[in-house]
Structure formats: C-alpha cells, structure tokens
Design an enzyme around this catalytic site. Structure first.
Site, PDB file in Angstrom:
ATOM      1  N   ASP A  51       0.849  -1.191   0.000  1.00  0.00           N
ATOM      2  CA  ASP A  51       0.000   0.000   0.000  1.00  0.00           C
ATOM      3  C   ASP A  51       0.883   1.240   0.000  1.00  0.00           C
ATOM      4  OD1 ASP A  51      -2.529   1.380   0.108  1.00  0.00           O
ATOM      5  OD2 ASP A  51      -2.042   1.888   2.177  1.00  0.00           O
ATOM      6  N   ARG A  85     -19.228  42.628  -9.736  1.00  0.00           N
ATOM      7  CA  ARG A  85     -19.459  43.728  -8.806  1.00  0.00           C
ATOM      8  C   ARG A  85     -18.176  44.191  -8.139  1.00  0.00           C
ATOM      9  NH1 ARG A  85     -24.549  45.010  -7.131  1.00  0.00           N
ATOM     10  NH2 ARG A  85     -26.257  43.804  -8.080  1.00  0.00           N
ATOM     11  N   LYS A 107     -22.706  20.068 -24.641  1.00  0.00           N
ATOM     12  CA  LYS A 107     -22.064  19.228 -25.657  1.00  0.00           C
ATOM     13  C   LYS A 107     -23.041  18.247 -26.302  1.00  0.00           C
ATOM     14  CE  LYS A 107     -20.541  15.534 -22.545  1.00  0.00           C
ATOM     15  NZ  LYS A 107     -19.404  14.706 -22.125  1.00  0.00           N
ATOM     16  N   THR A 121     -16.225  -3.350 -13.622  1.00  0.00           N
ATOM     17  CA  THR A 121     -17.678  -3.305 -13.709  1.00  0.00           C
ATOM     18  C   THR A 121     -18.243  -4.677 -13.392  1.00  0.00           C
ATOM     19  OG1 THR A 121     -17.812  -3.917 -16.052  1.00  0.00           O
ATOM     20  CG2 THR A 121     -17.507  -1.589 -15.545  1.00  0.00           C
ATOM     21  N   ARG A 155     -12.440  19.598 -32.145  1.00  0.00           N
ATOM     22  CA  ARG A 155     -12.311  19.357 -30.711  1.00  0.00           C
ATOM     23  C   ARG A 155     -10.866  19.533 -30.286  1.00  0.00           C
ATOM     24  NH1 ARG A 155     -15.884  13.882 -29.464  1.00  0.00           N
ATOM     25  NH2 ARG A 155     -17.850  14.590 -30.392  1.00  0.00           N
ATOM     26  N   LYS A 205     -27.007   0.866 -35.476  1.00  0.00           N
ATOM     27  CA  LYS A 205     -25.979   0.078 -34.794  1.00  0.00           C
ATOM     28  C   LYS A 205     -26.117   0.227 -33.282  1.00  0.00           C
ATOM     29  CE  LYS A 205     -20.941  -0.508 -34.722  1.00  0.00           C
ATOM     30  NZ  LYS A 205     -19.651  -0.004 -35.273  1.00  0.00           N
TER      31      LYS A 205
END
Length: 1374
Positions: A332, A711, A896, A976, A996, A1074
């Site tokens: 770690d 301001r 976007k 996942t 982009r 698709k």
C-alpha cells in the site's frame, strides 16, 4: 503417395487421354517442430480427354441397345418372343454397363463434399461430371427399360404374364437377381433424391459459414467435423431463413487460407488453453495460496524514520534492505496530494516480515522540480519512485535478476504507478492482483443498486421519477427476498469491502485526510500514526484476500481468467517530448479560444443593450421577456454655496481678469492651462458631492446585463461573467430550433415557440413576463410551413457517445424505472408508511408538471415534444429533446449534447455572424474543458538514456536530444459488473475530431525508436458472441439463424446486414441503427429504443417513436410467448394443441375453452405461473438468441458459456428473484466478451514467449488490443495476433459444440502496425490544437494495415524468427 502414382494404369490413361504437359517440382519445407527439412515432389500433369473414346465405347452401344429395346414395342404379343427380347435387351444393357464400369474404374461411393462452398465450386469449374451422377444415369436407364418392357406396375417374378410358358431355373434365378437389383436401385434412387435435397439446403445455408480450410481445421479440432445434420434440422433452417427473406441470398467466397499453426499443447483447443493459462498463472496462484495459508506478523509498534526500505522482524529487530525479497506480499502506498503524484510512504507485509518505505521528500526541503510547461505538470524520474526489484541507484533490471512475484493491493493500479521497475520498457515478471477487482467480479453491483444502497444508508428514497405504478400489480415476492442482495454486496471502497467480508465496525480512515489536505511537515510530525494507518490498510487487504481468493477460484475456475487479469495489469503507454508539446498546444489554444468566446459574448451583450433606446426589444421574439428594468442613479440635493463659489471663479476668468490675480506667484504656462481647465469643469467635479457613498450597481443598465458583470470591479470591464452556460446567452444569440425561436420555461426547461395558435385557445400565466409576446413580428418571421419529416438528423448524441453508454449498460441498466418503483415501494413497506398501491399518486405528481401544460390542439405543420401551453399568447411551446429521455428538462441548449444539432443546422444562431462564430468556438473548446483535468493530471515518468532498452538507444531513429517516458494507466482489471476494465482517461478517450481541442490525445502515445504498435480491433465481437449462442441453441450450426446469417454474411451494399435492415425498418441512419442493435443485445427494452429514436430524430412524436420501437422489436427480438409447463401442455393437449408455445391470447382462449369442460376446469383455474414454465420469444431474427440468453440469466447460477465464469452474487436469482433481468442478460454477452479478451491475450502471451517475440502488452480499449513490439518482430507479432484470434474463436465454437469455424470470422480483417496509438492507421488527427496533423505537424508517418494474406506473405506463414529460418537453411546445405 508417389508409389500410388507409379501404380496408375497408364494404358487406360493413354486410351482415354492425351498427355499435353508434365512438370515436376521439388519443394523443401521447414516446420517449427523439427530441425530436419521435409521435401516433397509435385507433379503438374496437363491432360486432354479424347471425345471419340466415349462416342464409340459408351454412347453408340447405349443407343443401339436402347433402339433394340424400343423395337420390342412393335413386336406382336402373340409371337411368344416379346418377353425374351425384353429380357435379352435388359441383360445386354446391364452386362455392358458393368463391363464399362469395371474397365473405367468408376467410384460409385464417392462422397460429395458439402463442407465448404469452395470445394463444390471447384468441382463445377473443372468441367468434370461428379461420379455420383453416373448412378442417377444408370438408375434412369433401368427405370426406362423397366417401364417399357414390363409396364409401370409390372413385377419381375410375381406379376409375370400368365400366358408365358414355363420359365427354367436359370431364367428364374436371373430374374431374382434382377429383382434385387431393381429394389436396390429404387432405394438408391429415393436416397439420392433425398440426399440431393439435403445437399441443396445444406449448401445454401452453409455458404454462410464458408468454414476454414480443412488443413487448419485438422490442426485445431481433434477430428473432422463429420456430424451429420438431420433432415428436420435442415428443413428448419430453410424455413427460418426463408421467413426472414435470407434464404438463397448470395454469399461472399473468400480465398482459402492454409499454413502451419503452432502445435496445440492438449488433445483439443480447450485443453490447450487450460495448459498455457496454467503455465502463465500457476506460479503466481501458488504464491497467493501460500501467502493466504500463513498468518502475517503483528503490526510493529515503532516505525523506522529512514529513507528507503526497512524490514521488521517478528522479534522487534529492524534492518535496512534494498527492497522486499518476497514472492508474495500485500502493498500500500500513500501520497501527499499537495506535493504532486510522488509516493510519500509505503508499507508491505508478507508471511514473514513487515516492511516500510519513506520518501526522500520527508528528509529534504527540495520541492518538486518545475517543468517547462510552467506548473502544468511536474517532471518525475525513476529515482523518486519506490523500488521493488532493484537497488535504488540501479538504472536497469537484468533478465537474470527477474523473479516471479505477486503484489496484492486494493486498487493496486494506483500503487503500481509509483513503482520504479514498472516503467522499464522491457517489463518485469512482477504481477499485480487487485482485491477491489476481485470483489467487483464476485459481489459487484450495478449503478442502480449503488443508488439504492446510498438511499438505504441515508434513509432517503431513490432520486428518480416514478413512472410506472402498474408495475406492482400482481407482485407477490417477499421484501426479504428482493433485498437479499444487500447482504452479499457493498461499495468498492476498502472500508466497505472489509466490513462485508470480515465484519466488524470497519476501518478508521480519519488519518487519510492528512495525506489529502496536509503538507509534508504535517506528515513528518505524525509519522508513526500515519505509517500505522497505512499498515492497517495492508492488514485489512490481506484479510480480504484470504476470503476472496477461495471464492474467486470457485466462481472463476478456468485459469485463463486469472492469467488474463494478471496480463492486463501490465498496461504500458510510452510517450516522448511530443506529450509536453501536446499539453502546451492544447492549453494555449483553449485559452485563446475561450478568451475569444468570452469577448464575442460580451460584444453580443453590449449590442443588445442598445435596444433600450427605442424599445425595439419589445418586438424581438427572443429578448422580449428579459428583465429590461433599470436601477436609477441616487443623487443628493445640490448645495447652493458651492455653486456660487464655482460661478464666481468661472466669472472671474470669463471677464478677462489676469491669471496672476488668482495665483500670487507666476507659474508655468502648462500648469496655468490645467488650472484653467479645472476651473471650467469644476462644476462637474463638484457633482460628486451629490452622490451617495453606496449607489446602485451600473444604474441605467438593464438588470439582465448587470447580472453578467463583476461587482468587485464595479462593472467597469463589462459583462465579464458571461459564458455559454448563462441562461441569457441562447436569447442573445437568438437561437432557433428547426427555425423557431428558443424560449425558457421554469417548469419545462428550454424549448421553442411555434406561433400560429388561435388566440382564443391561449391562456395567460402569472409567471410569464408582463411584456406581451410580439406575435405579429413572430408570425412574419416564422410563418406556418410544411416540415420535411423524412430528413434524418444526427441526433443529440453521437454514435461514439452512445457506444460508451452501451459499454456500461450493466451499470446503468436500460430500463431502471421499474426498479426505482420497486425500491420506493420496498422502502415504504419497511417504514410501514405507504402501501405500494399508493404510488399511483406519487407517479401522477411526478408527471403533473408536464401533463398539466399539455394541450389537445397542435399545429398541423410541426411535430415535436409537446405541444404545451406556457402562457405565451398565440404560440405553442415544444420542449427540446433530452439525451436521458423526454421526461427530462433541458438546462442548456449549448451543452455538448447538442453539438450534432448545431452541425446539421437544427440549432442555429440568427443574431449575427458573431453568433455563428460563438457556436463554433463553443464546439471547439467543450471537449478540452471537460477532459483537461484528467489529461493534465496524468503521471508521466521520464527515463534517462541509461535506463532505456538497448533496442531503443541503438535504433537508427534514436534522438539523444529527445526525452522518452511512460504513463502507467491506472486500470481496474475488473471494474464493472461484467468484469470489463475501467480507467477514467484512456479507456474512454475520444478519437480525433477537427473541431475538438485536444482530441488527438491517443495519438500522443508514441512508441520509442525501435518499437511499433501491433494491434487489431475484434470485428463485431459481441454480435458474433450473441449470434453463436443463438446458432448453437437453434440448430447447432454456424449461421443457422437469421441473426447468425446476417452477422457472418450480411452485406452493407445489399442491405442484408443487421444494421442496414434495422435502419430501413425504422428510418434512421445505419450508425444509429448500430446503437439500437447493440443496446437490444445488451438487454435494453422498448423504452430504451423509444428514447434513442427520439434523440436520433427529434421530429418524431412519442407515439411514432413507440410504434417504431415496437415494430423493430417485433422484427428482431420477436413476440413474447409462453413455454408451457407440464400442466400447461396437458391443458393444450386436451384441447388438441400439440405446440408447447402459446401467446398470452392463446393461453386465455385455452382457459376459456377448458372452463366449459368440467374435466379440464381444474387445469384452467390454475395460476399462470403453474401453467407457464418461462417466457420466450418467437418470430424474430434474434428470438433464439434471446431465448438462450434468458435461459442462462434465469438459471440457478448464471455463468458464461465458454469459461464458466459466474455472475456477481448481487445479481444471482437467489438474491434478487426475477428482478434485474436486463442487467443479467447484458452480463451474459458482455462477460463473454471479457472471456474473449482474456483468451486472446493469454494466447498472445504464450506465442510471444514461445517464439521469442520481443514486446509487451500495451493496452486494451473495449474491443481493440495493442502490443508494443520490437521493430524486427512486428510482422511475426501480427501473425501471432491472428493465430491468437483464430484460437479464441475456435475455443468459443468448441465450447458450444460447433466443431468448425467460419472463415469470415477466423482472422482479423486487418492488423494495424503503427508508431502511435490511433483508431485507424491513416488518421492524421487534425484538431484545433494540432491544425497541421501528425504527418506535417509532428513528422509522424501513417501506419499500415495488413490482412492475413499479406501477413502470411511477409512471414512466410511461420512464427519462427528470420535468424532461425536462415540457420535451418544453411544447416541443410551440402
């Protein structure tokens, strides 16, 4: 073979053929298995048939005999010789044909090969008649003679004419023989006719498969594919393909591919993979088991505050060591975030010792060196990192010093990026195992389940609108069963995972904040406590590993899964000086364009304020409802004394009195002039006295303008706070949607107004601006018109963005509304507050704000989301489409998500040319604005020349002035629920786009000199996996289903591929189709399709989108039917129905009919669950595939069909019942795709090791894989990658009992060889930050793509190195 050639009957050949040419070739082949050569001799014989041979020896005798047979018809029946002549004629024909067959060696039993279309086409192209047709000819001749001699129904013995005299024994015996021949020919005729039909059918659908060459087939599968296909199966395939208009379609014919493959290690491909995976991961697994079988020492009480590594014995003794000399240990790292990415502290524990490591930063005052990018990133070197395999001062790791080690950590990729040896180009034998990845694979949860856990912790309900109260009708499952998954799963953090598997109150993570917000001084002051905190994390990780490892082995038994995860943990991205240039160019371009955008917006805001002079804003369809009120300037009353004094001064000067009377002394003329001017404007200066100390902010300016000003600077620099996210900007730019002005509603968000509504139907709302809408001007500018509904728009999301969404479909779930309803009802039950049936009212409230404003009248010339009545007289209001569905409000039309609408002209700016320029600028900067923090925070470690591989420094392209380094992507190898890898930057990086900034990111990963990237994209990976599951389930043959046919042989040009057919059915583009197809295969339902259709074409109404989605699902997935249970089949059989499938309507009809019969009333009154086994799909191109996927998903322990990996405990049926079916079906496909990736990279690692190909795994992004390979080995690596893909596909086929493989999917369509990481080798990656492209701007040439034929030509079909082949050839020379 040569002996057999010599034994040919040359006399017969000379009698029938003319010898035209004879060429003899000698070939010598070297194989990887053996040192000696294998010579062979090839004879090329050119023959020409002699036609007169068959004329005199076959045709004329047959004609004469047939003529004699015909003459028997003219012989009188009373002559007594009619039967004798017929028998004699038949006998002569039979004897002649037998003699001809014996002399010409006809092979009557030759099998017609229908395995491949290529073989049959070769038989047709050479002009020869297949031998089997001779049998048909003989049968036809015999049938003709029989009919003419004996009559249609005449027998040879039993039915002989009664007037024929006695027949002697010879004739009777001969007739008996002929009778047997007749019966045999009859049976053969029927058999051949049936075989012909089967062959035609088989040939038609097997054209789809176009299986691999038989030579390759024999090298992979244990035996020839001789499994016969039953007639019923062939007819079923024909009927299915005909139903979907695919039967008889032409198929592409590919050239044969034949080369020597590496020898399999086992009897079959399954054993081969098991052995090579065991070889790769067996040693690491044994080290893990050894570690978990021992107890680790107790945490030391006192830690040594010394730079480098310290080892702690169990007796309390400490010693300084170079690095941990352990085979397996838990590790770690802690980082002081304020000081950058460098490691600060680290601890490790093995079965024998504890270790601690301290950074030099804690002992020096030197700060991290600033880079040439001015603090944009820091320069990190190997000396700043943790050494795990070599001494601190050692620059390179020798191969002899490398040793297999396994390092365990929680999110260990974060720790790996701080390890010195991992940045060496050559790679090491150390592998990393992530306990977080193991936990996600075993007990991971979806994003929706994560929200439910959060709600459970906080005591709040899920933050989602409840839209389906009917969901709960008929639900009878217990709450405890629904919530059981919460007891076997958790979040992914170390504390949550520890509590799940080890119990207790969890870990104390308070000290973590010191590393996040504290300084190095604070860390030194609290050194002992912080190292102990780090050690406790190691201890917790060890305990988690002890629980997870045996569970992981049980749920993922195949060694390929572990070997694949270990290989993926070695990801490596090389960079050079161009990385720094890329960051600098992107940031500079972004700053310039952002400043230009801000200035342009300020000019638009300033220009709009001039409309106050003539109140022209009241006639503007955009600006009419802004707050045009102003704040007055507060002034005090004028003091009279000061006015008189100033007047006297001015008067005195005006009367011409000398200046010296004002000032006693003479002064310079310039000073006098200034004093004169001061006196002239003194009155103006004195007005300052009339102003209040705190006055109104920008008095006289409209309130909407002042809200954009700073301001703190008194608004002197104008609207500096304006940006594209400001709500007033769309109005200032005068944006239109489909040519109608945009309008913002507090309740409905952004939309647009369509003028032309009858005034009597409009109603005024209190929250609408008091200024009336300029209806007359709006009608003049936007008159009613006819809209072209056939125009296909690009949609509010791109195909690429939609694919990224689909890749996480399991986490997001396609249709979470039902689950949200379930969760709210469950919480209500637990709290005993609300009955689930009361959710009807809550669902109504959630939709009230939308349905309340809906109108029944609508314009005939426009369709959209609406119309609504928002109180604008004479106008309908339509809402803008939202990417998350029509029930969500749009907060910013310049986000976007709407870039595509700007490109296709749906969203336009009409105020001025500056407005159009603003939209372009916003489109340019929006990608970098969102991604810059992740990109600029990448940890790059730079290497010195002495730390690089000799392959780099000795390369001709090596530049000593350049700098080379690497990035270690922090990949979670199973991030996942579907076990896909997860990483926030590289695995989600966009391809390069001209509009982009910074989208050339991936192309900045560039190989060092002497190396190249070798990689490929798996073609239609998930589609093929899903199709092969359906083919195996339906008929056990490749391409048997319509889905499989379209996947293998569908052509875009013919419109027969899956995406083209879907696009034509629902009138969208092929790219959009698709996305829908992949979403459906991932388990998404009609609601998902309807949402996407409305995003793809905003002109669709909700009703039209629903109809299109239903049509598409009926065509593809099919219609829902029930598979009847035993009781259901009893009921159907009693009513005369033998089909085991029934639609809901048919089931209801059966019940109605059965209730009229008292004997069937008991069955009719049974609940539906007892009459139905499960739901199935029927009639669609993908019905069989979905039936199999759902069968797997609903099984007791769902597992992938190839490597038998089990689903997460959080989705197992025993923990969730019948819920989360979308996620479970999706898991089967996507987790099988992960199996595919693991198989391929394990096979590639085996080939790289065996054939000494110098290189390493670089990265895998979804369905593409890249390796960094030495320049001299790049073509061998390309061939190895093709072989790995071939083996992987064969493994899938073998595991699904399909002992063959279509050639169309056997190999990659192309393998890319390039020096940079990009999607296509011919992409120049031009962007606003790289306007000249890679070739001109960076001097980087295009890469090359090679198909299997070109690769075989480059390598000679061998994976052996050139040196080895040369040695073989030289060794065989005399």
């Amino acid at each position: 073979m040569f002996h057999e050639i010599l034994q040919l009957d040359l006399r017969r050949i000379a009698r029938e053929w003319d010898l035209i040419d004879l060429v003899v070739e000698r070939n010598v082949v070297f194989y990887s298995c053996c040192e000696e050569p294998y010579p062979d001799i090839t004879f090329h014989i050119v023959l020409r048939r002699r036609p007169l041979f068959y004329v005199f020896n076959l045709i004329l005798p047959c004609v004469l005999i047939t003529g004699i047979a015909l003459m028997s018809f003219y012989m009188p029946s009373d002559s007594g010789e009619k039967v004798t002549l017929g028998i004699t004629t038949l006998l002569s024909m039979t004897v002649f044909l037998m003699e001809f067959q014996q002399n010409n060696q006809f092979e009557m039993n030759e099998r017609f090969n229908v395995d491949t279309v290529g073989d049959s086409l070769k038989n047709e192209s050479n002009g020869s008649l297949p031998h089997r047709l001779v049998v048909v000819f003989v049968a036809a001749a015999w049938f003709y003679l029989r009919e003419s001699s004996f009559g249609a129904n005449a027998g040879l013995i039993n039915n002989a004419p009664s007037n024929i005299g006695p027949v002697d024994n010879f004739e009777r015996q001969f007739l008996r023989v002929l009778n047997k021949v007749y019966q045999h020919i009859e049976r053969s005729e029927a058999r051949l006719a049936d075989q012909d039909r089967k062959d035609v059918i088989k040939l038609e659908w097997q054209q789809v498969a176009l299986v691999i060459d038989r030579s390759i087939h024999r090298q992979i599968f244990e035996k020839e594919n001789t499994n016969s296909v039953s007639k019923e199966t062939l007819l079923k395939i024909e009927q299915h393909l005909s139903t979907h208009h695919l039967y008889g379609k032409s198929a592409s014919i590919l050239p044969d591919i034949d080369f020597k493959l590496p020898t399999l290690l086992g009897k079959n491909i399954a054993e081969h993979f098991e052995k090579i995976a065991e070889k790769q991961c067996g040693g690491y697994r044994d080290k893990l088991l050894d570690l978990t079988s021992h107890c680790i020492p107790d945490i030391p009480q006192v830690w040594n505050f010394t730079p480098g590594w310290t080892r702690y014995n169990q007796n309390g003794e400490t010693s300084l060591v170079d690095f941990p000399e352990e085979d397996a240990y838990v590790f770690d790292v802690e980082v002081c975030v304020k000081e950058g990415h460098l490691p600060t502290l680290a601890t490790a524990v093995s079965k024998n010792y504890w270790y601690s490591w301290c950074s030099n930063q804690l002992f020096t005052e030197n700060k991290v060196q600033s880079s040439i990018l001015k603090n944009m990133e820091s320069i990190y070197e190997l000396k700043d990192l943790i050494n795990l395999e070599s001494k601190k001062e050692q620059d390179r790791l020798h191969h002899k010093d490398q040793k297999e080690r396994i390092v365990i950590g929680h999110n260990v990729s974060y720790d790996r990026s701080r390890i010195k040896e991992q940045y060496f180009i050559e790679g090491t034998k150390v592998r990393f195992l992530d306990t977080m990845a193991l936990h996600i694979a075993i007990s991971g949860i979806t994003s929706f389940q994560r929200n439910m856990l959060l709600a459970s912790k906080s005591g709040a309900s899920v933050d989602r609108a409840q839209k389906n109260p009917q969901y709960w009708s008929g639900k009878s499952r217990k709450t405890e069963e629904i919530l059981e998954w919460q007891n076997v799963s958790s979040f992914n953090g170390l504390n949550d995972v520890y509590k799940l598997y080890c119990g207790g109150l969890g870990l104390d993570k308070e000290k973590r904040n010191v590393f996040v917000t504290g300084s190095l001084t604070e860390i030194k002051d609290d050194f002992q406590q912080l190292v102990t905190y780090c050690a406790r994390d190691c201890q917790a990780t060890y305990r988690i590993l002890c629980v997870l490892l045996p569970e992981y082995q049980k749920r993922f038994p195949h060694p390929v899964t572990l070997a694949g995860m270990l290989e993926m943990s070695t990801a490596y991205l090389p960079v050079n000086r161009n990385w720094q240039r890329y960051l600098q160019d992107s940031e500079d371009t972004y700053r310039d364009l952002e400043n230009e955008l801000t200035q342009s917006l300020k000019r638009e805001a300033d220009r709009a304020t001039y409309m106050m002079t003539d109140k022209s804003y009241e006639r503007d369809p955009w600006l009419w409802d802004l707050d045009w009120s102003t704040k007055p300037l507060k002034v005090k009353k004028k003091p009279t004394s000061k006015k008189k004094k100033c007047a006297s001064v001015i008067t005195s000067i005006g009367n011409g009195e000398p200046i010296d009377k004002i000032n006693d002394e003479e002064e310079d003329s310039e000073i006098l002039e200034l004093k004169k001017l001061r006196c002239q404007f003194q009155e103006l200066f004195d007005t300052k006295q009339q102003l209040f100390k705190r006055n109104s902010f920008l008095p006289g300016y409209p309130n909407w303008y002042t809200s954009l000003c700073d301001r703190l600077q008194d608004g002197l620099i104008g609207p500096s706070e304006v940006s594209t996210s400001a709500q007033v900007v769309p109005k200032l730019l005068k944006l239109t949607w489909d040519g109608y002005p945009l309008f913002y509603s507090r309740e409905l968000g952004w939309g647009y107004l369509v003028p032309g509504r009858p005034l009597k139907l409009s109603q005024h709302h209190e929250n609408v601006c008091e200024t009336p809408f300029p209806l007359k001007d709006a009608l003049a500018r936007f008159p009613p018109r006819s809209a072209d509904q056939s125009v296909l728009s690009q949609g509010i999301i791109t195909a690429e963005e939609a694919m990224l969404m689909l890749n996480q479909m399991t986490d997001l779930t396609a249709d979470p509304v039902d689950l949200a309803m379930q969760w709210q009802a469950t919480r209500s039950r637990l709290n005993n507050n609300v009955d689930p049936t009361d959710l009807h009212s809550s669902a109504d409230k959630s939709q009230k704000k939308h349905t309340y404003y809906l109108t029944s009248d609508r314009p005939a010339w426009h369709v959209g989301i609406g119309p609504y009545d928002v109180g604008v007289v004479g106008c309908w209001f339509f809402r803008l489409p939202h990417k998350s569905g029509i029930d969500n409000n749009v907060g910013n039309p310049l986000a976007k998500d709407y870039l595509n609408k700007i490109e296709d002209g749906t969203l336009k700016a009409t105020s001025s040319s500056i407005a159009e320029h603003i939209l372009k600028l916003n489109r340019n900067i929006i990608y970098w604005r969102n991604a810059r923090d992740r990109i600029m925070s990448q940890m790059v470690v730079w290497l010195k020349q002495s730390q690089m591989s000799r392959n780099v420094t000795k390369s001709d392209h090596f530049d000593p002035l350049n700098i080379y380094g690497a990035i270690l992507p922090q990949i979670v190898t199973s991030g996942t629920l579907t076990r896909r890898a997860v990483e926030s930057t590289w695995l989600t990086a966009s391809n390069a786009y001209k509009d982009r900034i910074g989208s050339e990111l991936k192309a900045m990963v560039q190989c060092p000199p002497g190396f190249s990237f070798v990689g490929a994209d798996v073609d239609s990976q998930e589609l093929w996996i899903a199709s092969i599951i359906g083919d195996s389930y339906f008929a056990g043959q490749h391409g048997a289903t319509a889905f499989g046919w379209m996947t293998l042989q569908g052509k875009k040009s013919d419109g027969t591929d899956m995406h083209s057919r879907t696009a034509a059915a629902v009138e969208i583009t092929r790219d959009q189709a698709k996305i829908l197809n992949y979403g459906r295969i991932y388990g998404a339902g009609e609601r998902f399709a309807k949402t996407l259709l409305m995003q793809f074409n905003h002109r669709l109404t909700e009703k039209e989108a629903t109809e299109k989605a239903r049509k598409m699902y009926s065509m593809t997935k099919g219609n829902s039917v029930f598979k009847l249970s035993h009781c259901g089949r009893q009921l159907a059989s009693a009513l005369g129905n033998s089909n085991e499938l029934a639609t809901p309507e048919q089931l209801n009809e059966m019940r109605k009919s059965a209730r009229k019969d008292s004997s069937l009333k008991r069955l009719a009154n049974l609940p539906t669950d007892e009459l139905v086994e499960r739901r199935m799909w029927d009639g669609g191109t993908e019905s069989h595939m979905f039936n199999k996927l759902e069968e797997i998903a609903q099984s007791e322990s769902p597992q992938t069909p190839v490597l038998h990996c089990r689903i997460s405990r959080a989705l197992e049926p025993r923990n969730v019942g019948n819920e989360f079916m979308t996620s479970r079906v999706n898991w089967v496909v996507q987790s099988s795709a992960v199996d595919y990736l693991h198989l391929m990279i394990v096979a590639m690692r085996y080939l790289v090791d065996v054939y000494k190909i110098e290189g390493r795994f670089s990265i895998s992004i979804h369905d593409e894989v890249r390796y960094m390979i030495k320049e001299e080995d790049k073509f061998r690596a390309a061939l190895a990658l093709q072989v790995a893909n071939l083996w992987t596909r064969c493994m899938f086929s073998y595991q699904m009992n399909l002992n063959d493989l279509p050639q169309a999917v056997a190999f990659f369509s192309s393998v890319d060889i390039d020096t940079v990481l990009r999607k296509e080798t011919n992409m120049d990656c031009q962007t606003p930050s790289n306007p000249y492209g890679l070739k001109q701007g960076y001097g980087i040439d295009f890469g090359c793509s090679y198909d299997i034929y070109q690769i075989l030509e480059k390598t000679g079909g061998s994976l052996d190195s050139v040196v080895k082949n040369c040695n073989k050839e030289s060794g065989n020379k005399p």
